[in-house]
Design an enzyme around this catalytic site. Structure first.
Site, short mmCIF file in Angstrom:
data_model
loop_
_atom_site.label_atom_id
_atom_site.label_comp_id
_atom_site.label_asym_id
_atom_site.label_seq_id
_atom_site.Cartn_x
_atom_site.Cartn_y
_atom_site.Cartn_z
N ARG A 298 -7.51 2.89 14.13
CA ARG A 298 -8.37 1.71 13.94
C ARG A 298 -8.27 0.77 15.14
O ARG A 298 -9.25 0.13 15.52
CB ARG A 298 -8.02 0.99 12.65
N GLU B 145 -10.34 -8.33 5.23
CA GLU B 145 -9.66 -8.25 6.53
C GLU B 145 -10.43 -8.87 7.70
O GLU B 145 -9.81 -9.44 8.60
CB GLU B 145 -9.36 -6.78 6.85
N GLU C 184 0.83 -1.21 0.00
CA GLU C 184 0.00 0.00 0.00
C GLU C 184 0.86 1.25 0.00
O GLU C 184 0.57 2.21 -0.72
CB GLU C 184 -0.94 -0.01 1.21
#
Length: 1270
Positions: free
Chosen positions: A815, A1192, A737
């Site tokens: 997160r 995920e 990423e």
């Protein structure tokens, strides 16, 4: 596959081998078959290729050719294998995507067991008996039949005729740039050559020398290859035993010993059986096929699997030289670390493995059971005074307990009983010591294993002496059982498409991955498969060997004079900005003045070949001045207050009130280690310069737009001059990423500077060193709860090891905070997140993106709450589960909540309450059971990223070209997008093509990440196709009986635009940490998993017995792909929580730099019974066609295995008189599990040495324990 005619066996032997370790010179007189040679999409697929593809066993596809060739080689040798043969064949193969199950399912159709369990699934694990019949994901009846008579014929000219009369031919000679390869044809020639070249390496399989040359930069100017010398391949049966030529492969040795065991009296073959037991777990089949018995001995590895057996049982070695023969006993062979009794002019000729008495056993303990190096390996041999149980001689040989294989030879007159056990264990505890700073660490664990494994031998001998079960104790028998794997069984349940859905409408159907067939034939093109450009160059990185230092000087003069070198580039050569970074501009393209981690890129060497570039890069000399402080671990960062800003806080309710209302308060801490992505395709970029500052990049990246912008920034050109193209990736998992830009930028820089195409693909070791992985976490918590188990208050602080730059760490910590309560309603809660600034390579996105770290802490204290109260863990979890309409800590309302349905179905399908009877009858093996939920928020937490674009072209022949902003890394994104487009346009999916992802077609794309790519890009594709459908509607109306092609042509001739852009942005999102208000997630994915494990309390190893998963994926767009994501994510999580461990030196250098030392799950880690069910009737109105994200969320469900291990450990501790909460950090390796199961043997060894007693080495695991254990 390498095929050779074996004169001794008078047949052709087909062997799967590792191409990277097989020198071309070694292939003389061999036939080589590659995946392209057995079939192709254009020509005809081989059944082996077809079945792995149609069984959904190929996701990213990078491992698929290896799987195909392992299976193909097995079938060439054995056209009717059983499942045990199949499992052996795949011991050396790794896959990071699929979870292995679909590969086994597809290839099971070749075996005698067939493709279905036929009702044999145990404990409700069969779709025929559990009342949940489901449409199969593939139809074996549709496979092409396998006809073994139609295979490629072995070239007759390679079947050697008897040697012609006259003198034998001289040695074959291959001369390389720096190495001479000599292949003698007779023993006499070999001995003469060894006399002339005493320092020459003798190479058969190249499994050791190949590694030394590649990764340790060793150079051996002369190689002697004796593979075709008859005396070194001979096998002779003598009255003393079997004599094997030193060049016999381990596979050959194993086959001969199996024949001997089958035909000889059992009491004579105990040594053979001990060798076979070690060979079961010796590397993988591809290594055993080429590695020689003599080579394994001569390597003199202190952790050799075989040497302890050969030493303890008195094997005899015959050495040869021009002066003649001499024999050496194994117990006098090893003189020191990697030193033997062999003189430089001698070779090892043969090995005598003797017949034996009946009291011999061998054991091996390693991090992973199959294809792994040993932690401790041992062989034990006892002889008794005839007619008695009085010990005459006891030989205990250990590997992993010193610089050589160690022989503890004890003569005792004790009876074989408890007194001897006490004496022997006490003696071993004193004798088998290790310096606290011994290489490899784990000192306490290794010492404990010496005792535990002897105890296993002690019980085994008692059984052979005829001691009754009653006298021995039935609860102790399980300690004597050798591991035998069960053939995995599996069930996949999903909801079929509604009745009446058009056959052409493939949404909701388990269609095959679009590239699966090409991946199975080797025709799928990855970046490094792109043919070489004319005048192409190769880049090698010059990286820092220091973790925190000032660069005093860089001397590249020697490198620039080396063959093939075109340029050496450093920071001053960057034409644009040398400052870079995916979220914060806090990194450098090339290090300037200082380095802040080992692996920091300081420069590049550009040369004509990879070999020349890498060789020259090693010749660049850098002078450093070390700087202080050196911070590697979270512990050190906390002590130095080394944190990035901001420190995030998320709070709801009143903590003080919550703790006052609580009946109990529990405080503790949890460590969770990092994880390497281990995508099978490492980072790779090909840069092609164009005119006017243009640069075309072929990259393996999840983020085309970020790659484009950062390359443009470094080159000093507008982003419009840079085109980034991605066909497919060989895995990503978040690792591509942001960190892919490190390589892409310097490759583009080199191409611009030299105006020539430039390529670079990192070797595995350099990829692991330079690019970072999952953030290690440490958490401190305080939890208040009632007697009922209801949790009222939680205060938790998270510390994440971010590394030497911010990268995406802030979003990852956010997160983690968003998932700090997992699936539980906690009225009073506060979470704080600290990002530790350390001198490790920057950690980055990894599947779950902080969520697993946050949730593991929750599940750890939840299990301790249950232990504290003496309540069943499943009841405590159930009473705390969220209910419909409740609020999260960040104020988001939970609607369409399916947690309770997932929980109840998982309990029922797993038969949870029937799995609790084993432990009362077994002392040394314990079973553990755990059921856990997950709630995973879907959306990028950075608001602006929740957007996507698409571009759809319809051509006049009716074919459709589809482009969108997402990249394909094996997750089936392109396949799902074609399914969406097919439904909207009303055309067959075969008419729709996805070529690639490119910044020139869809600009400003968000990374393919956060599990949101199907939602975002699917909605954009749907939008574009709806525009086109609307434009075509008038022509459908005018000609209702016409075809798709008719309508398209009519529109074209009427000058209608047959190209459309699509766009989508997720509505109603946005969250503010300062006010704790807003809506960070579009919706949540839910799931529940139940896992059962069996732990060997004496070694800490375990078996994954059973896992049931119920996953809410809404209305699945493609059940085969979604189930593949669930299984693949789960097994990746098994690695995270039980196996994968990163270890660093005290100076910050990564020690676990490849598959030899860093172990990901293998085929043997699949649960013996695996049931995966997609929740029925759970549509999601917030995503395309009522689907849900799936990439995920399933990963965290593997924490059920860790918590099941903890449950088993609690059972073992109860037997030892220990009760209450206990700590088991992640990963729950065999070492951690064994030391948690305290008993008489751990007491003899004593506690781990305290910090300060040794020169430390570092295991970056959560807090960052240092030293040999921690």
């Amino acid at each position: 596959m390498v095929s050779r005619y074996a004169p001794r066996q008078q047949r052709v032997v087909h062997s799967s081998v590792n191409a990277c370790l097989a020198p071309v010179c070694s292939l003389h007189l061999s036939a080589v078959t590659t995946v392209e040679g057995i079939g192709s999409v254009a020509r005809k697929l081989h059944p082996v290729q077809e079945r792995i593809a149609r069984a959904h066993g190929s996701q990213c596809g990078f491992c698929t050719p290896g799987m195909v060739m392992s299976m193909y080689a097995l079938l060439r040798n054995n056209p009717c294998p059983d499942m045990s043969h199949l499992e052996d064949a795949f011991q050396g193969n790794l896959c990071r995507c699929t979870g292995y199950r679909p590969i086994l399912e597809g290839y099971k159709s070749f075996t005698t067991e067939g493709g279905c369990c036929g009702g044999g699934g145990k404990e409700g694990g069969c779709c025929l008996t559990n009342g949940n019949k489901s449409v199969p994901l593939f139809q074996p009846s549709e496979f092409e039949p396998f006809d073994p008579t139609q295979e490629v014929i072995y070239p007759p000219e390679l079947m050697l005729a008897p040697a012609p009369p006259g003198p034998p031919p001289g040695p074959l000679r291959f001369q390389g740039e720096r190495v001479e390869w000599l292949q003698p044809s007779t023993l006499e020639q070999l001995l003469v050559l060894k006399e002339h070249h005493p320092q020459a390496k003798v190479v058969v399989g190249n499994t050791e020398v190949g590694i030394e040359v590649k990764f340790k930069n060793m150079l051996y100017p002369v190689i002697l290859a004796p593979a075709f010398i008859p005396e070194l391949q001979e096998i002779q049966h003598t009255p003393q035993g079997i004599v094997f030529g030193a060049a016999c492969s381990l596979t050959c040795v194993g086959e001969e010993l199996k024949r001997a065991v089958a035909t000889s009296p059992a009491h004579q073959t105990q040594v053979f059986q001990a060798v076979l037991e070690q060979l079961r777990w010796f590397a993988g089949l591809q290594i055993r096929n080429v590695a020689a018995l003599g080579g394994n001995i001569m390597t003199a590895s202190p952790i050799s699997d075989l040497n302890p057996v050969l030493q303890a049982t008195g094997c005899t070695l015959t050495l040869a030289s021009t002066a003649g023969l001499r024999q050496v006993q194994m117990d006098r062979f090893f003189l020191g670390y990697r030193r033997t009794a062999v003189q430089p002019h001698e070779i090892l000729l043969s090995v005598l493995i003797p017949y034996s008495s009946k009291f011999v056993s061998a054991f091996k303990q390693s991090p992973r059971r199959e294809d792994d190096i040993s932690i401790v390996t041992t062989a034990m041999n006892v002889t008794f005074t005839p007619g008695t149980s009085v010990v005459k001689e006891l030989k205990l040989s250990y590997g992993g307990m010193g610089p050589t294989t160690v022989l503890a030879e004890t003569t005792a007159s004790n009876l074989w009983g408890e007194e001897l056990l006490e004496v022997a264990c006490s003696s071993l505890a004193e004798e088998m010591t290790l310096d606290p700073s011994a290489p490899g660490g784990m000192v306490t664990y290794r010492r404990t294993l010496t005792l535990s494994l002897f105890y296993k031998f002690y019980l085994t001998v008692l059984q052979k002496l005829g001691v009754s079960v009653e006298a021995l104790g039935s609860d102790r028998l399980s300690a004597t059982e050798l591991y035998h794997s069960e053939t995995p069984t599996s069930v996949q349940l999903y909801q079929d498409v509604p009745e009446g859905q058009r056959r052409e409408d493939v949404v909701g159907r388990p269609i095959m991955h679009l590239s699966a067939l090409q991946q199975a034939t080797g025709e799928a093109v990855y970046v490094d498969d792109i043919p070489l450009y004319q005048n192409e160059l190769y880049v090698a990185l010059v990286t820092s060997s220091r973790a925190h230092a000032r660069i005093l000087s860089i001397d590249s003069s020697e490198a620039q004079l080396m063959p093939g070198v075109e340029a050496c580039l450093f920071a001053d050569d960057v034409p644009g900005s040398n400052i870079t970074g995916p979220a914060f501009l806090d990194e450098t393209v090339l290090a300037q003045d200082t380095v802040t981690c080992v692996g920091h890129i300081m420069g590049v060497v550009v040369a004509d070949t990879q070999l020349h570039a890498q060789r020259a890069a090693r010749a660049v000399k850098v002078s450093y001045q070390d700087l202080s402080p050196l911070i590697l671990t979270i512990q050190e960062a906390i002590a130095a207050q080394s944190f990035y800003q901001p420190i995030r806080t998320l709070q709801r309710g009143n903590l003080e009130e919550g703790f006052q209302l609580a009946d109990h308060i529990l405080e503790g801490e949890v460590h969770m280690g990092g994880q390497e992505h281990f995508y099978l395709e490492t980072h790779v970029t090909l840069a092609v310069p164009g005119e006017d500052g243009e640069m075309e990049l072929f990259v393996s990246t999840q983020s085309t737009a970020k790659t484009q912008s950062l390359v443009a920034l470094a080159l000093g050109v507008p982003a419009s001059r840079v085109v980034v193209r991605v066909k497919r990736m060989g895995g990503g998992f978040g690792g591509k990423e942001s960190r892919s830009t490190l390589l892409s930028t310097v490759v583009a820089l080199s191409a611009q500077r030299l105006r020539r195409p430039v390529r670079c693909q990192l070797d595995r070791d350099q990829d692991m060193v330079a690019t970072g992985g999952r953030h290690p976490f440490y958490a401190r918590y305080k939890v208040g709860f009632q007697k009922s188990g209801k949790v009222l208050a939680l205060d938790v602080s998270y510390y994440g090891n971010a590394g030497n730059s911010m990268d995406l760490s802030l979003s990852i910590m956010e997160r983690a905070l968003f998932h700090m309560e997992n699936s539980y309603s906690i009225p009073h809660i506060r979470g704080r997140g600290f990002l530790c600034k350390t001198h490790l390579p920057s950690n980055t996105a990894f599947r779950g993106f902080g969520g697993p770290q946050g949730m593991l802490v929750t599940e750890s204290w939840m299990s301790d709450v249950a232990l504290e109260l003496g309540l069943p863990a499943e009841k405590v979890r159930r009473v705390n589960l969220y209910q419909q309409g409740e609020l999260t800590p960040y104020g988001q309302v939970l609607d369409r909540l399916t947690l309770d349905r997932c929980w109840d179905q998982c309990l029922q399908r797993s038969q949870y309450h029937q799995r609790r009877e084993y432990n009362r009858w077994n002392r040394w093996t314990k079973r553990g059971l755990a059921i856990i939920p997950t709630k995973f928020g879907i959306s990028f937490t950075a608001l602006f990223l929740n957007q996507a674009g698409a571009l759809v072209h319809i051509y006049t022949d009716g074919s459709v070209l589809l482009t969108h902003g997402g990249t394909e890394m094996g997750q089936g994104l392109h396949t799902k997008m074609v399914q969406v487009a097919s439904r909207v346009l009303g055309v067959a999916s075969s008419q729709i093509h996805v070529s690639e992802t490119s910044t020139s077609t869809v600009p400003n794309t968000s990374p393919t990440a956060a599990s949101a790519s199907s939602d975002l890009n699917g909605a954009a594709v749907k939008n574009a196709c709806e525009v086109l459908r609307k434009r075509l509607d008038p022509y459908r109306t005018q000609n209702p009986k016409g075809s798709w092609e008719d309508w398209v042509k009519a529109a074209y001739f009427n000058r209608v635009n047959l190209s459309a852009n699509g766009f989508y942005k997720t509505p109603d999102l946005g969250y503010d940490f300062e006010t704790n208000s807003g809506r960070p997630f579009n919706y949540f994915s839910y799931g529940v998993a139940c896992s059962e494990v069996e732990v060997d309390c004496l070694t800490g190893s375990h078996k994954n017995l059973h896992t049931t998963i119920v996953m809410d994926v809404g209305n699945s767009l493609n059940p085969a792909i979604d189930i593949g994501q669930v299984e693949g994510g789960f097994l990746q999580g098994v690695g995270l929580f039980t196996l994968e461990e990163l270890r660093y030196s005290p100076q910050g250098a990564l020690l676990t730099q490849g598959p030899g030392t860093y172990k990901i799950p293998a085929f043997g880690d699949i649960p013996s019974q695996l049931v995966v069910s997609l929740l029925r009737d759970a549509p999601n109105d917030k995503a395309v066609y009522s689907s849900k994200a799936v990439g995920e969320p399933p990963l965290f469900l593997a924490a059920s295995v860790l918590l099941a291990l903890k449950d088993a450990v609690v059972g073992a501790r109860l037997e030892a008189g220990l009760s209450g909460p206990c700590r088991l950090d992640s990963p729950a390796t065999p070492e951690r599990v064994r030391l948690a199961c305290q008993d008489r043997f751990t007491a003899l060894v004593g506690p781990p040495p305290t910090r300060g007693q040794w020169v430390r080495w570092v295991r970056v695991s959560g807090l960052g324990s240092v030293g040999s254990v921690g």
